[in-house]
Design an enzyme around this catalytic site. Structure first.
Site, short mmCIF file in Angstrom:
data_model
loop_
_atom_site.label_atom_id
_atom_site.label_comp_id
_atom_site.label_asym_id
_atom_site.label_seq_id
_atom_site.Cartn_x
_atom_site.Cartn_y
_atom_site.Cartn_z
N ASP B 394 0.73 -1.04 0.07
CA ASP B 394 -0.13 0.03 0.18
C ASP B 394 0.56 1.42 0.40
O ASP B 394 2.51 1.59 0.66
CB ASP B 394 -1.14 0.03 1.74
CG ASP B 394 -1.79 1.47 1.70
OD1 ASP B 394 -2.41 1.50 0.57
OD2 ASP B 394 -2.23 1.52 2.40
N LYS B 395 0.34 2.59 -0.39
CA LYS B 395 1.33 3.67 -0.32
C LYS B 395 1.27 4.30 1.44
O LYS B 395 2.46 4.17 1.61
CB LYS B 395 0.76 4.70 -2.03
CG LYS B 395 1.91 5.20 -0.95
CD LYS B 395 2.03 6.51 -2.69
CE LYS B 395 0.87 7.30 -2.27
NZ LYS B 395 0.94 8.60 -1.27
N THR B 396 -0.25 5.14 1.11
CA THR B 396 -0.47 5.92 2.02
C THR B 396 -0.08 5.37 3.75
O THR B 396 -1.00 3.78 3.74
CB THR B 396 -1.71 6.60 2.28
OG1 THR B 396 -1.87 6.95 0.52
CG2 THR B 396 -2.42 7.41 2.68
N GLU B 495 -9.41 14.16 6.59
CA GLU B 495 -9.90 15.43 6.80
C GLU B 495 -9.65 16.02 8.37
O GLU B 495 -10.15 16.95 8.34
CB GLU B 495 -11.26 13.89 7.05
CG GLU B 495 -11.96 13.94 6.63
CD GLU B 495 -13.73 12.81 6.79
OE1 GLU B 495 -14.09 13.15 8.16
OE2 GLU B 495 -14.47 14.09 6.84
N PHE B 536 -19.31 9.65 2.56
CA PHE B 536 -17.99 9.08 1.65
C PHE B 536 -18.19 7.50 1.56
O PHE B 536 -18.80 6.45 2.52
CB PHE B 536 -16.99 9.43 2.70
CG PHE B 536 -15.60 8.85 1.88
CD1 PHE B 536 -15.51 9.80 0.76
CD2 PHE B 536 -14.94 7.68 1.73
CE1 PHE B 536 -13.82 9.77 -0.15
CE2 PHE B 536 -14.14 7.20 1.45
CZ PHE B 536 -13.09 7.92 0.19
N THR B 673 -2.53 1.37 -5.06
CA THR B 673 -2.55 2.57 -3.64
C THR B 673 -4.05 3.16 -4.67
O THR B 673 -4.14 2.88 -5.94
CB THR B 673 -1.48 3.64 -3.74
OG1 THR B 673 -2.46 4.53 -2.93
CG2 THR B 673 -0.90 4.20 -5.54
N ASP B 675 -4.65 5.95 -3.95
CA ASP B 675 -3.94 7.28 -4.62
C ASP B 675 -4.26 8.12 -6.36
O ASP B 675 -4.32 6.36 -7.28
CB ASP B 675 -3.06 8.18 -4.67
CG ASP B 675 -2.60 8.32 -3.07
OD1 ASP B 675 -3.56 9.54 -2.37
OD2 ASP B 675 -1.27 8.28 -2.67
#
Lengths: 349, 1177
Positions: B394-396, B495, B536, B673, B675
């Site tokens: 994963d990236k984040t 957020e 969301f 990811t 993103d």
């Protein structure tokens, strides 16, 4: 900026509650010896082993060669007897035969007489199991281990029971020295032929005021000619279960070909130095049938050395292994040198 | 009809008389709230536990052997040879199970007897948890555990809010808020009203979905929708709430907590599978040996045994040689059973457990900043860590820190965040903007562009609207323990960053109720009415709120991903859209995470209509979600673009180095990811995944990627289209299911970037093969904008078509599916809750620990396991096959060579500890070397240390040893006598000699295999040998014989035999002949065909100074890369220790905040690499 840095470093070195212990064990940093297969260790192990093996091998071969041994196969020499014994109905007929041989040189030192059997599967599992150690300790126990030789049909228990005891070697072998004028019986010891532990711990007669009453109510095994308490009527301490011939037989062999110690030369008078050269005769009372199962019987006279009897195997094996190890050592040296040459060659390039 | 079946109806009636409440349901029995996690009780323990244990194949096999041994005609070994090991193994597992179950009983009892206040007959009475029933109303107080799955009725807090912590349920520690229906909230604390409360709850049947609940409450003819927001689940804890009342909906085993427990899928390692195959092979081998011996017995009995019957009659019932042979087959099965070692599985488990503990204990994987040690959550997968070939990351939060900072923004076409000098050049200043005008500002917040503050202070309308949106459109919970000391509890760090930014610029989000949001706007408190939250999710990728301002305006505020939001904009924003796009690209190019924000004014009439339909939809039982999302889409259109936000997510420390190291270890890294492409690619560059050395980086973003893939392959490997290409031929031949795509070499280094959109097509049908083939030729693959499901699909794809071990690493809930799919799942315990960690096999706090986990722990575990298996099979073959050879000399009578006690104790006592010691302590090279030379990892990937060929080699070595171990004692004993003339060729002496030879040989062999002799190893090896002699002399002593005559018939053998010189000479010869060839073979193999480990070890021994120079070179490179900051940290311990160097880097990054991620790649790192390669040749 500087303050922040300080802050950070102090946080970074701080350890929380869950920080693992810094012990060598947990961090897998236990001090250790890290042996490596280096050229030096490999070559030295090969050459040292090789040298050791060669030396030991030569000693073993030499000493095995110094053993004097006379082995006579008498299973066919008494052909009448062997035929007689093939028929089991003749079991109580006596049969004797004599075998002559000549010693050209004296056999000096302790001389041992063995009987040897071939093709006799003492190491068969069911044969080996068929004995009762408790009975041989003089205890009165059930003989279920002894099948199929535990009791007679009428319920009389066999003493000793089991296939091993039943098949006990029962030829008697006497040795005579044919002197110039007379025939002298070579004095032989029939005790002291078994392990001390067997004689004194593993085998015991049942307790009673005399031996025959101790075995009352039992019968001798079917192939025996006499009961166990008559094995040696002359020596109380060699009679019954503690009879040396019996004990030696009961220590079953690992293989189908084996020799058991039968008698030792008693070194007195004429035979104080061993067996002098001359003509000898074995007088054998032939009781033990072997022809049915294609077995052979031998009588053996032998001396011993530090490494035991005349078996040349170990000596030869040592010499061969030693030579092989040394050779391999040279081969490895060769390969190593060649590789190193190649490597330096490449490095120069 | 099916729908009705799944319904559960609870009718709450007025019931003064009945103690409980009535309910009805389609499921017949309604459980009470008692739970039972224990498996056994006192009486069922033995039968059930034994039954379970005998389901394991090894135990069942031994039971079968035991039964065989009870048949007298077959029994060739005393019963204890099987019973002792079997009982020991069963007892160990049994005791473990019993303790576990006892603890479960205890905790069940504890939980079931917890007190809770239940409303009975209008009174609150204390009841035990287990007596609570569905339909009961219970009262919970602060810090109470929730008793069952409850419908929240009312609480002490305003608007009947209830705060809960769900740590026990999903591991997340942030507070969550639940709210009761207004209609039930009115009940308050009024016991009378609560007692009279009657209604009907219809809800779905019990299930294990923690985040979902659908039901309705019918009260006085009115229907109300129930969802997860109104449920308190068992396992949660009430926090910050004085009291609350709840109605029990699911109790005991029906609760979501219990429904979720006990359904873990077991992962098995490739070695496990190989081991099972090998055990079957061994069974076949055993059968073959027994068959040979049985035939031999038939022939022997026919030729010799028949005549030998004078002395040894055939056993009862045996009337022919062939029948005897048949019986002997089974006898030999018993004797030779030790080729399938019962202790194998137990030992393997112990080794894995031990190696897992090392992971837990490793200080170099401990992260002091949040006090998190690494954790091996699954203890059965260690050796697989040494075989990883693909990492899916994963990236984040995994590559990055997931600490979000509001970095830049674009408002109404103007970009803020960078500071420019007079000539328009961007300059870097470290002076933060002063927010002191705002007393509620967060002091930790940093922003450098003064112009934005000025815009806000000058009442720029778009800027105000922008920050108002940020302060209103979110789901953050504020916590204000002290006046002015605001803390935000955000479920996503993005957020939190946005709301914090708004706060600092003067739009302080202060408080939230379900119906209002309080914002302090430029010092003025305003209360907005919150009319709807359009939440969301991963499909919508946006969220909106509809609020009514104090002035009465109705506005919809929306924020979301640019691709989605751009479709929903009003056409009038087109020019603004272009400008903003430019800014967005700029932001993304810097690796920032971007969001687009927009708003829309709503008309009163339309909204009233919409909210009515919204209410209908949200109370629907069927298709609620579809209906809602339709409504959402209807209202979220023609939005007015406001601008965009850019959030910086800093790279974690040591990520580029780790990726470089892993790449050198031939591990391919795929980044998956959510993103967008630009962000992902940028992170790719900054963490060294992509670099300028690459031939090309392909981007696939078309909706039919077929053409693209074909083009790529044409470039990377032109001949892969020819019919003569091996793989194409293979495709033709085999059916699609079993294809394993072999590794291919591309003609250069390539990278591949694929978007989720294209991935969806590529994962379909035939294209997936093409994708795997192409992607695996690339050095790096980055998939962006992928959904959690796609992540799992990609992992599954590689698992399916590549025979490779995969590892997935991630930190968030969206990585869970991928973590569960991969062979090994690693969870990063970071900012995004604990869900990934809870479903992972290993967890730690920082991505960079991955290299230590794989290159050090994984590699060691793999090597240890392989060494263990090799040795274990070897020692059992050498041990057992001696019986086989003896068969030929003992009339195939199933006579054992060794004493039965030796057979019993061999695996359990004499040889178990040395091999365990080796498999727990062995290190071929130490950790520093394994990190410095990642190439050492490659043999594990290729499965070189233990495979079928290696197994056959072990078998051959075992056979060779058994030949030596039989024939040397045989030759030495044949027809020989002792030096005192007495017999020595007897069976017992032979047995003792053979077993002594064997034991010394296998001990020397383990010594040879051990490359790291710690004190423990020394103790185990020498100890085992001493124990052997001690036990042997004891068992063969007079006393033992006199007491246990039948069991110890070997009296005196040890004394009489081991005192003979020729016995020792034979033992020495056997050892030399067994061991020397192995020594020579190993040495020559290391010389002629050295493994990477051999090369390293050789240099390790000869040139210790090289290590030092390498470390210096590396350190220098690090210095070069990191700048002067490294010096500041003053690392004292650079003593040639790369982990320490790394630590230094950690500090350095902490000090010098690098504004730009992208490093000049290569640079100083070339030097150690060159050294590295020179060392290996």
């Amino acid at each position: 900026m500087e303050k922040k840095m300080k802050n950070k470093t102090s946080v970074a070195t701080q350890e929380g509650d869950r920080c693992p212990d810094n012990s060598a064990f947990k961090q897998q940093r236990l001090p250790a010896w890290k042996p490596q297969l280096t050229i030096a260790s490999v070559l030295s192990s090969f050459f040292l082993t090789g040298a050791f093996c060669l030396a030991v091998g030569v000693c073993l071969v030499l000493s095995a060669n110094s053993v004097r041994e006379i082995q006579i196969d008498y299973s066919d020499k008494c052909s009448d007897c062997s035929k007689l014994r093939e028929n089991s109905s003749n079991w109580n007929k006596e049969c004797h035969c004599s075998i002559n041989f000549t010693l050209k040189e004296d056999i000096l030192g302790d001389v041992f007489m063995y009987y040897g059997l071939q093709n006799f599967y003492q190491n068969h599992r069911r044969y080996m199991m068929s004995r009762s150690d408790a009975q041989l300790l003089g205890r009165n126990v059930n003989r279920s281990y002894c099948a199929p030789f535990s009791t007679y049909r009428n319920g009389t228990p066999m003493a000793p029971c089991g296939a091993i005891a039943n098949s006990m070697f029962n030829d008697t072998i006497d040795l005579f020295y044919n002197g110039n004028s007379s025939v002298i019986q070579v004095p032989l010891l029939k005790t002291g032929n078994s392990w001390w532990t067997d004689k004194n711990v593993k085998f015991r007669n049942p307790k009673s005021h005399n031996l025959s009453s101790a075995f009352a109510g039992t019968a001798h095994p079917p192939y025996w000619q006499k009961p166990v308490y008559l094995l040696d009527e002359e020596d109380e301490r060699n009679n019954g279960y503690v009879n040396d011939d019996f004990i030696v037989w009961m220590r079953v062999s690992a293989f189908a070909t084996f020799r058991n110690l039968y008698r030792r030369l008693r070194r007195t008078r004429h035979f104080a130095d061993g067996l002098p050269a001359g003509n000898y005769t074995f007088r054998i009372s032939y009781n033990f049938p072997v022809t049915r199962f294609k077995g052979r019987k031998h009588v053996i006279l032998s001396t011993v050395v530090w490494s035991g009897g005349s078996n040349p195997f170990l000596g030869i094996a040592y010499v061969v292994s030693g030579a092989a190890a040394t050779l391999t050592g040279f081969v490895i040296t060769g390969i190593h040198l060649k590789l190193r040459k190649k490597k330096t060659y490449f490095q120069k390039q | 009809e099916t729908f009705l079946n799944q319904l559960k109806i609870i009718i709450i009636t007025m019931s003064y008389s009945a103690p409980g409440r009535t309910y009805s349901s389609c499921s017949v029995v309604q459980p009470n709230n008692s739970i039972k996690t224990s498996k056994y009780n006192f009486f069922t323990f033995l039968p059930l536990n034994l039954f379970e244990q005998f389901q394991r194949i090894a135990n069942a096999y031994f039971l079968f052997l035991l039964i065989l041994q009870l048949i007298p005609q077959i029994s060739s070994l005393a019963w204890f040879t099987t019973v002792v090991p079997l009982v020991l193994v069963l007892a160990v597992s049994g005791v473990k199970d019993a303790i576990d179950d006892f603890n479960r009983h205890k905790s069940d009892k504890h939980v079931n007897n917890r007190p809770v206040q239940v409303l009975i007959n209008g009174m609150l009475k204390e009841q035990k948890w287990m007596n609570v029933q569905v339909g009961d109303i219970i009262k919970l107080e602060n810090n109470n555990f929730v008793t069952a799955d409850l419908l929240l009725l009312s609480s002490s807090e305003p608007h009947s809010l209830t705060y809960i912590e769900t740590a026990e349920l999903d591991g997340e520690t942030n507070l969550k808020v639940k709210q009761a229906l207004t209609v039930t909230a009115e009940l308050g604390e009024d016991l009378q009203k609560l007692t009279e409360f009657n209604g009907e709850v219809r809800c779905e049947a019990p299930n294990n979905k923690l985040d979902k609940f659908t039901g309705t409450l019918t009260l006085r003819g009115e229907k109300y929708a129930l969802d997860n927001e109104k449920m308190l689940l068992r396992g949660c804890t009430i926090r910050n709430t004085e009291w609350c009342f709840g109605l029990v909906i699911y109790a005991g085993p029906d609760t979501k907590l219990m429904q979720n427990s006990g359904k873990t899928t077991f992962k098995r390692t490739s070695i496990d599978r190989l081991m099972n195959v090998l055990v079957l092979v061994i069974f076949a081998f055993l059968g073959l040996m027994c068959l040979i011996l049985a035939i031999g017995n038939g022939i022997w009995e026919h030729d010799k045994g028949y005549y030998f019957q004078v002395y040894l009659p055939w056993a009862e019932g045996v009337n022919s040689a062939s029948y005897s042979g048949f019986l002997m087959f089974w006898s030999y099965v018993i004797i030779l059973n030790t080729v399938v070692p019962i202790s194998l599985y137990v030992s393997v488990e112990i080794i894995r457990l031990g190696n897992s503990f090392y992971i837990d204990w490793d200080r170099k994987m401990y992260y002091p900043l949040n006090d998190t040690p690494a954790q091996a959550r699954t203890t059965t997968l260690n050796e697989e860590l040494g075989q990883i070939r693909y990492i899916f990351s994963d990236k984040t939060g995994t590559l990055t820190q997931n600490i979000m900072c509001f970095n830049k923004c674009s408002i109404n076409g103007k970009s803020y965040g960078d500071v420019y000098d007079m000539s328009g050049q961007r300059i870097e200043i470290n002076e933060k903007v002063d927010f002191s005008y705002n007393p509620l500002a967060d002091p930790k917040f940093a922003f450098y562009d003064r112009s934005l503050v000025e815009a806000v202070r000058l009442n720029d309308v778009p800027a105000h609207r922008f920050f108002r949106l940020l302060s209103l459109c979110h789901t953050v919970m504020p916590e204000e323990k002290k006046e002015g000391n605001l803390v935000y509890q955000a479920q996503s760090p993005d957020e939190g960053a946005l709301v914090t930014a708004a706060r600092n610029f003067g739009f302080v989000f202060r408080a939230r109720t379900p119906e209002t949001i309080t914002v302090v706007e430029m010092g003025e408190t305003k209360i907005y009415k919150l009319l709807a939250i359009l939440d969301f999710n991963n499909v919508r990728k946006r969220m909106s709120v509809i609020v009514r301002s104090p002035e009465g305006d109705l506005t919809l505020y929306c924020k979301g991903a640019d691709t989605i939001l751009y479709e929903l904009l009003h056409p009038s924003c087109n020019s603004l859209k272009e400008e903003t796009t430019e800014h967005l690209n700029e932001f993304a190019g810097e690796g920032l995470r971007t969001l687009v924000v927009a708003y829309k004014s709503l008309e009163e009439d339309y909204f009233q209509d919409w909210i009515r339909r919204h209410h209908e939809a949200s109370t629907a039982l069927e298709g609620r979600e579809e209906k809602l999302s339709e409504l959402y889409e209807e209202i979220e259109k023609d939005l007015m673009l406001l601008g965009a936000t850019a959030i910086e997510d800093k790279l974690q420390d040591g990520v580029p180095q780790t990726i470089e190291t892993l790449a050198k270890a031939n591990i391919k890294i795929w980044v998956l990811t959510g993103d967008k492409q630009e962000t992902a690619m940028n992170i790719g560059y900054s963490c060294n995944l992509l670099n300028d050395d690459m031939e090309d980086v392909f981007v696939i973003e078309g909706s039919t990627s077929d053409d693209v893939l074909n083009e790529l392959r044409k470039k990377m490997k032109p001949d892969s289209f020819l019919d003569s290409d091996e793989i194409n031929i293979q495709f033709e031949k085999s059916s699609k299911k079993q294809i394993i795509i072999p590794d291919e070499q591309a003609n250069g280094v390539y990278g591949l970037v694929i978007t989720g959109h294209s991935l969806a097509y590529a994962l379909e049908g035939n294209l997936e093969l093409e994708l795997v083939r192409t992607a695996c030729m690339c050095k790096v693959v980055i998939c962006c904008r992928v959904t959690p499901l796609q992540k799992a699909q990609v992992v599954e794809l590689v698992k399916k078509y590549k025979k490779a071990v995969t590892l997935a690493i991630g930190d968030g809930a969206n990585d869970v599916s991928m973590i569960k799919t991969a062979h090994i799942g690693v969870g990063i315990s970071g900012q995004e809750g604990m869900q990934a960690v809870l479903s992972s096999d290993f967890s730690f706090a920082q991505f960079r620990y991955l290299q230590r986990l794989l290159l050090v722990h994984g590699r060691w575990s793999y090597i240890r396991m392989c060494k263990f298996l090799k040795y274990f099979f070897y020692k059992n073959f050498a041990f057992t096959l001696v019986h086989f050879w003896y068969g030929f000399f003992s009339g195939f009578s199933a006579q054992t060579v060794y004493d039965e006690w030796f057979i019993t104790l061999y695996n359990l006592v004499y040889t178990s500890l040395p091999v365990l010691g080796m498999s727990l302590f062995d290190q071929d090279v130490d950790d520093r070397w394994s990190m410095l030379f990642p190439q050492l990892y490659v043999p594990g990937q290729q499965n070189l240390y233990f495979n079928k060929v290696v197994f056959v080699k072990c078998m051959l070595q075992g056979i060779y040893s058994s030949l030596i171990l039989f024939f040397i004692p045989y030759g030495a004993m044949y027809n020989t006598v002792r030096s005192d003339g007495k017999a020595i060729a007897d069976y017992q002496s032979f047995a003792l000699m053979a077993q002594t030879c064997l034991l010394i040989v296998v001990s020397v062999q383990i010594g040879l295999d051990t490359s790291y002799w710690t004190v423990v190893n020394q103790f185990f090896i020498w100890g085992s040998l001493s124990v052997y002699f001690a036990i042997t002399f004891t068992m063969y002593s007079d006393g033992m014989y006199l007491i246990f005559t039948a069991s110890f018939p070997f009296i005196g053998t040890a004394r009489n035999t081991l005192s003979q010189p020729n016995v020792w000479l034979a033992i020495f010869l056997s050892i030399a002949l067994c061991v020397l060839p192995v020594v020579g073979f190993r040495f020559l193999k290391a010389q002629l065909k050295p493994t990477p480990s051999d090369k390293v070890r050789r240099n390790y021994l000869i040139k210790p100074e090289i290590l030092l120079s390498m470390a210096w070179a590396r350190w220098g490179a690090a210095l070069h890369r990191r700048g002067v900051g490294f010096l500041l940290s003053g690392v004292p311990q650079l003593a040639a220790n790369s982990p320490d160097v790394q630590r230094g880097q950690e500090l350095a990054t902490a000090i010098v905040p690098s504004k730009k991620h992208r490093n000049p790649s290569g640079g100083g790192s070339v030097e150690p690499q060159a050294l590295n390669t020179s060392l290996l040749h």
